[in-house]
Design an enzyme around this catalytic site. Structure first.
Site, mmCIF file in Angstrom:
data_model
loop_
_atom_site.group_PDB
_atom_site.id
_atom_site.type_symbol
_atom_site.label_atom_id
_atom_site.label_comp_id
_atom_site.label_asym_id
_atom_site.label_seq_id
_atom_site.Cartn_x
_atom_site.Cartn_y
_atom_site.Cartn_z
ATOM 1 N N GLU A 40 -72.302 -103.904 -92.945
ATOM 2 C CA GLU A 40 -71.085 -104.475 -92.368
ATOM 3 C C GLU A 40 -70.296 -103.426 -91.590
ATOM 4 O O GLU A 40 -70.124 -102.292 -92.055
ATOM 5 C CB GLU A 40 -70.215 -105.017 -93.501
ATOM 6 C CG GLU A 40 -68.856 -105.557 -93.068
ATOM 7 C CD GLU A 40 -67.927 -105.810 -94.245
ATOM 8 O OE1 GLU A 40 -67.019 -106.643 -94.090
ATOM 9 O OE2 GLU A 40 -68.093 -105.173 -95.308
ATOM 10 N N LYS A 118 -67.188 -113.954 -91.234
ATOM 11 C CA LYS A 118 -66.909 -113.760 -92.661
ATOM 12 C C LYS A 118 -65.828 -114.723 -93.150
ATOM 13 O O LYS A 118 -64.735 -114.791 -92.587
ATOM 14 C CB LYS A 118 -66.477 -112.307 -92.882
ATOM 15 C CG LYS A 118 -66.308 -111.881 -94.339
ATOM 16 C CD LYS A 118 -65.952 -110.403 -94.374
ATOM 17 C CE LYS A 118 -65.798 -109.869 -95.786
ATOM 18 N NZ LYS A 118 -65.416 -108.430 -95.763
ATOM 19 N N CYS A 155 -70.198 -108.849 -97.633
ATOM 20 C CA CYS A 155 -69.411 -108.008 -98.534
ATOM 21 C C CYS A 155 -68.602 -108.817 -99.554
ATOM 22 O O CYS A 155 -69.148 -109.346 -100.508
ATOM 23 C CB CYS A 155 -68.522 -107.083 -97.703
ATOM 24 S SG CYS A 155 -67.908 -105.622 -98.593
#
Length: 266
Positions: A40, A118, A155
């Protein structure tokens, strides 16, 4: 399926342009693999909040272009980690930020085959929530050679199991998770990756960052976990490439042998 997970290490002293060139060369060195995965925000800096606005770019900006070329040169499917995306058309989300933490996935011919914004933003009201819009879409990609389908997440998403259930129900047999997960909570990183594999009977391909940037030591420990929850490979805390042969047919075999998913009631 031959997988290469590139755990990139970097610090604040490395210029972004130099890092992009270096990482592109690392991708090219993985020729012969089917899938290559990067962490990321490796170009913008996972915790470099103050630099995000200046380093934001569209999907087809300098980082995207370099990664597309590297994927084509290596002949691999490349999950290029994520960028700070600022769309060229001035698009903004519901909160009006106009920036997203966006993953980019390229085919072996260099074509962009998927993007994922995300969904869960880390920062408890600061950091990502203050600077970025939240993604809204569940995204899956077809793996090379008909090896199955992979759900995309990033993440902090790893802490929200309902996302992975949604991906499972959409046909996922694997999860690809790039991250900039700090060393302070690296035990959570390894534990949650195993949990997502076990509870969903999916392969987890999790690529973290190494090094220290914006004063934050990163956790490393990139990992590939099979559908039974066994670690096929685990990195240390420095820059490293994990090269793993993943038997995706074993996912179906395990689900048949131990059909726990058939007993879901909620």
């Amino acid at each position: 399926m031959r997988v290469a997970v590139i755990q990139v290490a970097y610090g604040d002293d490395e210029p972004v342009e130099a890092r992009v060139e270096r990482v592109a060369d690392l991708v090219r060195a993985q020729r012969g693999h089917d899938l290559v995965v990067l962490p990321e925000l490796w170009s913008a800096g996972g915790f470099a909040y103050r630099d995000w606005d200046a380093r934001a770019q569209p999907v087809d900006g300098p980082v995207g272009t370099a990664m597309a070329e590297a994927a084509r040169d290596a002949g691999v499917m490349l999950h290029a980690g994520s960028i700070v995306e600022r769309p060229a058309d001035g698009e903004t989300g519901p909160e009006g930020r106009g920036l997203w933490n966006t993953s980019l996935v390229y085919g072996p011919d260099g074509s962009l085959v998927a993007t994922y914004r995300k969904i869960h933003r880390f920062g408890f009201g600061s950091g990502e929530p203050r600077l970025m819009d939240a993604g809204e879409d569940i995204v899956l990609v077809d793996l090379p050679g008909g090896a199955g389908r992979a759900g995309l997440s990033t993440c902090y998403d790893l802490r929200f199991p309902e996302l992975y259930r949604r991906q499972l129900d959409a046909g996922a047999t694997a999860f690809i998770v790039p991250a900039a997960w700090p060393a302070a909570r690296v035990r959570h990183w390894t534990l949650l990756a195993h949990a997502r594999a076990v509870e969903d009977q999916c392969v987890v391909i999790a690529c973290n960052t190494a090094g220290t940037h914006a004063g934050t030591p990163m956790g490393g420990h990139s990992q590939v976990i099979d559908a039974k929850g066994e670690a096929l490979a685990m990195a240390g805390t420095s820059e490293q490439v994990l090269r793993v042969e993943v038997d995706m047919e074993a996912v179906t075999a395990w689900r048949d042998q131990f059909p726990v998913l058939q007993d879901r009631r909620l």
